[in-house]
Design an enzyme around this catalytic site. Structure first.
Site, mmCIF file in Angstrom:
data_model
loop_
_atom_site.group_PDB
_atom_site.id
_atom_site.type_symbol
_atom_site.label_atom_id
_atom_site.label_comp_id
_atom_site.label_asym_id
_atom_site.label_seq_id
_atom_site.Cartn_x
_atom_site.Cartn_y
_atom_site.Cartn_z
ATOM 1 N N SER A 1 4.519 1.156 8.096
ATOM 2 C CA SER A 1 4.168 2.490 7.582
ATOM 3 C C SER A 1 3.487 3.311 8.668
ATOM 4 C CB SER A 1 3.228 2.358 6.385
ATOM 5 O OG SER A 1 3.835 1.574 5.395
ATOM 6 N N GLN B 1 6.237 -11.105 7.395
ATOM 7 C CA GLN B 1 5.733 -11.925 8.503
ATOM 8 C C GLN B 1 5.127 -11.077 9.625
ATOM 9 O OE1 GLN B 1 8.353 -15.167 10.187
ATOM 10 N NE2 GLN B 1 7.519 -14.290 12.073
ATOM 11 N N LYS B 2 5.395 -9.765 9.605
ATOM 12 C CA LYS B 2 4.774 -8.891 10.620
ATOM 13 C C LYS B 2 3.259 -9.059 10.599
ATOM 14 C CE LYS B 2 4.225 -4.408 10.002
ATOM 15 N NZ LYS B 2 2.761 -4.177 10.175
ATOM 16 N N MET C 1 0.851 -1.201 0.000
ATOM 17 C CA MET C 1 0.000 0.000 0.000
ATOM 18 C C MET C 1 0.887 1.252 0.000
ATOM 19 S SD MET C 1 -3.431 -0.939 2.037
ATOM 20 C CE MET C 1 -2.816 -0.662 3.670
ATOM 21 N N HIS D 1 9.574 -3.534 3.209
ATOM 22 C CA HIS D 1 9.087 -3.764 1.840
ATOM 23 C C HIS D 1 10.261 -4.083 0.905
ATOM 24 C CE1 HIS D 1 5.803 -0.944 3.325
ATOM 25 N NE2 HIS D 1 5.114 -1.985 2.919
HETATM 26 O O1 PAF Z 1 -0.031 -5.686 3.638
HETATM 27 C C1 PAF Z 1 -0.475 -4.792 2.871
HETATM 28 O O2 PAF Z 1 0.203 -3.798 2.592
HETATM 29 C C2 PAF Z 1 -1.863 -4.948 2.274
HETATM 30 O O3 PAF Z 1 -2.729 -5.574 3.172
HETATM 31 C C3 PAF Z 1 -1.856 -5.676 0.922
HETATM 32 C C4 PAF Z 1 -1.381 -7.107 1.040
HETATM 33 C C5 PAF Z 1 -0.988 -4.928 -0.066
HETATM 34 C C6 PAF Z 1 -3.293 -5.711 0.357
HETATM 35 O O4 PAF Z 1 -3.800 -4.434 0.179
#
Ligand code: PAF
Length: 297
Positions: free
Chosen positions: A188, A150-151, A30, A37
């Site tokens: 985030s 895994q968080k 997101m 990430h």
């Molecule tokens: O973990 C996230 O950032 C969201 O839940 C995902 C998997 C991108 C789905 O919107």
């Protein structure tokens, strides 16, 4: 790195990568990207995949409109980070591209069992929103492998079950949680914390580790959870939940199970200790996956 906003552009790039015989690795996000990430992108690259990231703040998974409205949108900075990490394609659709018939008209995916309780209990409808958007993204990107942190342990369990139940040809890979030096899981939502709150936030991870160490010695579930609660309260965090679950199926671990396991000795019990707590404007989540070793004495 190419950046696309529509499904037709995405499909063209995926088709080309497939024609070149490449496997597709997918990292759905997101946005508001952090080192956690980027570790997912690294994993995909290490697997030799043509790596696709998506950035879409999915309204279906927010049960609180204020939470959705203030969720950070940082597309340009995110694109730079992905480019630096050697991601090859970024898909950043808008809401109309994802839900052209409107959100209320969207068919939904619902995963029973593992989506109930924990974050599913605190955020009704959240995992239906996640399962729905991840299904759509999988159908759009058609990845061979998809990488999740895994968080979000329960999210990974929900996605694994969905993939198995619906026979999706995707290998779901869970990547260890990235942490700051003081133990705080990167998220985030950590950006919502003031510097004073940020200093107190590692109490969540401390509480989870204290529950584990208490269980290792006392085997008393109630006592262990109370000790975790006390650590959160001392640091001024409000407990949402602290629990002890079986790591494989997310079923609650019962006091009786702990005792029987020791009577039978044998194998260690793999457990997950998930927790969530409110601090200022943030709701923090974390978990640890650990082996409870049998008491041999
Ligand atoms: O973990 C996230 O950032 C969201 O839940 C995902 C998997 C991108 C789905 O919107």
């Amino acid at each position: 790195m190419n950046v696309v906003h529509t499904l037709s552009e995405l499909r063209a790039y995926i088709k080309e990568a497939r024609q070149q015989g490449q496997s597709i690795g997918f990292v759905p996000t997101m946005g508001n990207l952090h080192a956690g990430h980027i570790s997912l992108i690294d994993q995909s690259r290490q697997q030799g995949c043509f790596t696709v990231a998506s950035i879409f703040v999915n309204p279906l998974q927010f049960n609180d409109p204020d939470d959705l409205a203030r969720y950070p949108r940082t597309l340009d900075a995110d694109a730079e980070k992905l480019q630096a990490a050697d991601c090859q394609l970024l898909f950043a659709p808008d809401v109309d591209e994802m839900y052209p018939e409107g959100q209320d008209n969207q068919s939904r995916v619902s995963v029973p069992g593992v989506s109930e309780g924990l974050c599913g209990g605190s955020r009704p409808g959240h995992f239906d929103g996640v399962a729905t958007v991840v299904t759509k993204l999988f159908n759009m990107v058609q990845p061979d492998m998809a990488f999740f942190g895994q968080k979000d342990y329960q999210q990974v369990a929900v996605i694994r079950k969905m993939v198995a139940d619906l026979n999706m040809p995707v290998d779901v890979v869970s990547v260890p949680t990235a942490r700051a030096a003081d133990g705080l899981a990167l998220s985030s939502r950590n950006g919502y914390l003031t510097s004073e709150e940020r200093a107190r936030a590692p109490a969540l991870n401390r509480a989870l580790r204290a529950i584990f160490s208490s269980l290792q010695t006392s085997r008393n579930l109630e006592l262990a959870l109370a000790q975790g609660d006390a650590i959160l309260a001392d640091a001024g965090l409000e407990t949402d939940y602290l629990e002890v679950r079986h790591a494989d199926n997310l079923q609650p671990v019962l006091q009786k199970t702990l005792e029987q396991r020791d009577q039978n000795t044998g194998k260690p019990l793999e457990i997950v200790i998930p927790g969530a707590a409110f601090l200022g404007k943030a709701r923090l989540i974390d978990n640890i996956v650990v082996d409870l070793n049998p008491h041999n004495d």
